[in-house]
Write an enzyme that holds these catalytic residues in place. Sequence first.
Site, PDB file in Angstrom:
ATOM      1  N   LEU A  35       0.820  -1.214   0.000  1.00  0.00           N
ATOM      2  CA  LEU A  35       0.000   0.000   0.000  1.00  0.00           C
ATOM      3  C   LEU A  35       0.854   1.264   0.000  1.00  0.00           C
ATOM      4  CD1 LEU A  35      -2.762  -1.085   2.545  1.00  0.00           C
ATOM      5  CD2 LEU A  35      -2.735  -1.333   0.046  1.00  0.00           C
ATOM      6  N   HIS A  39      -3.479   4.246  -2.388  1.00  0.00           N
ATOM      7  CA  HIS A  39      -4.440   3.335  -1.748  1.00  0.00           C
ATOM      8  C   HIS A  39      -5.077   3.996  -0.521  1.00  0.00           C
ATOM      9  CE1 HIS A  39      -1.510   0.240  -3.500  1.00  0.00           C
ATOM     10  NE2 HIS A  39      -2.660  -0.075  -4.079  1.00  0.00           N
ATOM     11  N   VAL A 178      -3.323   9.779  -7.159  1.00  0.00           N
ATOM     12  CA  VAL A 178      -2.377  10.418  -6.240  1.00  0.00           C
ATOM     13  C   VAL A 178      -0.976  10.289  -6.833  1.00  0.00           C
ATOM     14  CG1 VAL A 178      -1.401  10.367  -3.911  1.00  0.00           C
ATOM     15  CG2 VAL A 178      -3.843   9.903  -4.260  1.00  0.00           C
TER      16      VAL A 178
END
Length: 295
Positions: A35, A39, A178
Site C-alpha cells: 500500500l 491506496h 495520487v
Amino acid sequence: MALQLLRTVEQAAQFAERLRLEHKRLALVPTMGSLHQGHLALVHEGRRRADLVVVSIFVNPTQFGPREDFSRYPRNLQADLAECEAAGAHAVFAPEPVEMYPPGYQTFVEVAEVSKGLCGARRPGHFRGVATVVAKLLALFRPQVAIFGEKDFQQLQVIRQLNRDLNLGARIVGVPTVRETDGLAMSSRNVYLSPAERRRALSLSTGLLEAQRLVRDGRTDARELVAVLRSALAQAEVREDYVEVVDAQTLERLETVHSTRPARILVAAFVGNTRLIDNAPLNPDGRAEDGQAEE
Ligand code: AMP
C-alpha cells in the site's frame, strides 16, 4: 476499534452479516497490497462515505498473464496492516488464493465491450480476472460503497459496468490519481524502477500534462495530443504500449475532443521491463464523475 484481520471467506461473510444486522454502512477498498498513499486516499474516501471500511489485500492470480509479474509482485502484509490501521480502516480481508479459487472453481465474469481495447487488448484475460475477483468481493461483502482509483481508468469503467449488469448494488466511487511531488503516478510497481528508470518514467506524466495544455490552448485534434505524449516518451527512451484519446465513459477512441463530451488521454508504456500506466482528463468534464458513479 482495533483492526480486524479476516483470512477466510467464512470470516468475511460473518463480518459482513454482523454489519448488516447493525445497519452499518460498509465501504470496500479492493487492493493488491504494498500500500502507498494512493491506496490510502481510497481508505480516507471510504471513511467519509461509510461507517466502516474494509480493505481487501489479494494479489489476484487470475488477472496476471503467464509472462507477467505475479510471482514477484511486491507483498508486504505486516506493513500494509499497520498502514490500514493508521488510516482508520476497520478490517483487512487478506485471503490465500485457495480461499478465493478453491479446487474445482469454474465461474468467471466477462465485461464484454469496455474490456476490449487499451489494456484489455494488450493483456488478454486481465479484465476477466479483475471482473471476477471484484464481483466475488462485492457479492461477499455487499458494501454500500466500493472505492477505486482513476489511476486504473479502464478498470474503473469495467467495474461500473459489472456492478450495474450484475445488480451488485454498490455505489462505485472513483478517486483521482495520487502522484509523487514530481508528478509520477504512485504505483506498487514503481519499486521495480532503478533511479535512472524512475527519472525516465516521468515522461508519462509530463506528456499527459503537455496534452492537457494543448487542449487548454484550444487544440482538439486527438492525433496532435497523442503525438505530443509520444514524443515525450520517445525523448525518454520509454517504449509505448499504447497512447489513446477516448470517451471517458465508453472508452471509444475519439478523433476530436469536444468541450461537451468528457474525454481522457490514456498511456501504457514500458520503462525497462516495467509496464506503467497513467491517464488524465482532457476537458472540464473529463473526470467522468458521471451519473453512473453515483448510482
Ligand atoms: P492495486 O493495488 O494496484 O490493484 O490498486 C488498488 C486500487 O488502488 C485500485 O482501485 C487502483 O486504481 C487504486 N490506486 C492505485 N494507485 C493509485 C494512485 N496513485 N492514486 C489513486 N488510486 C490508486
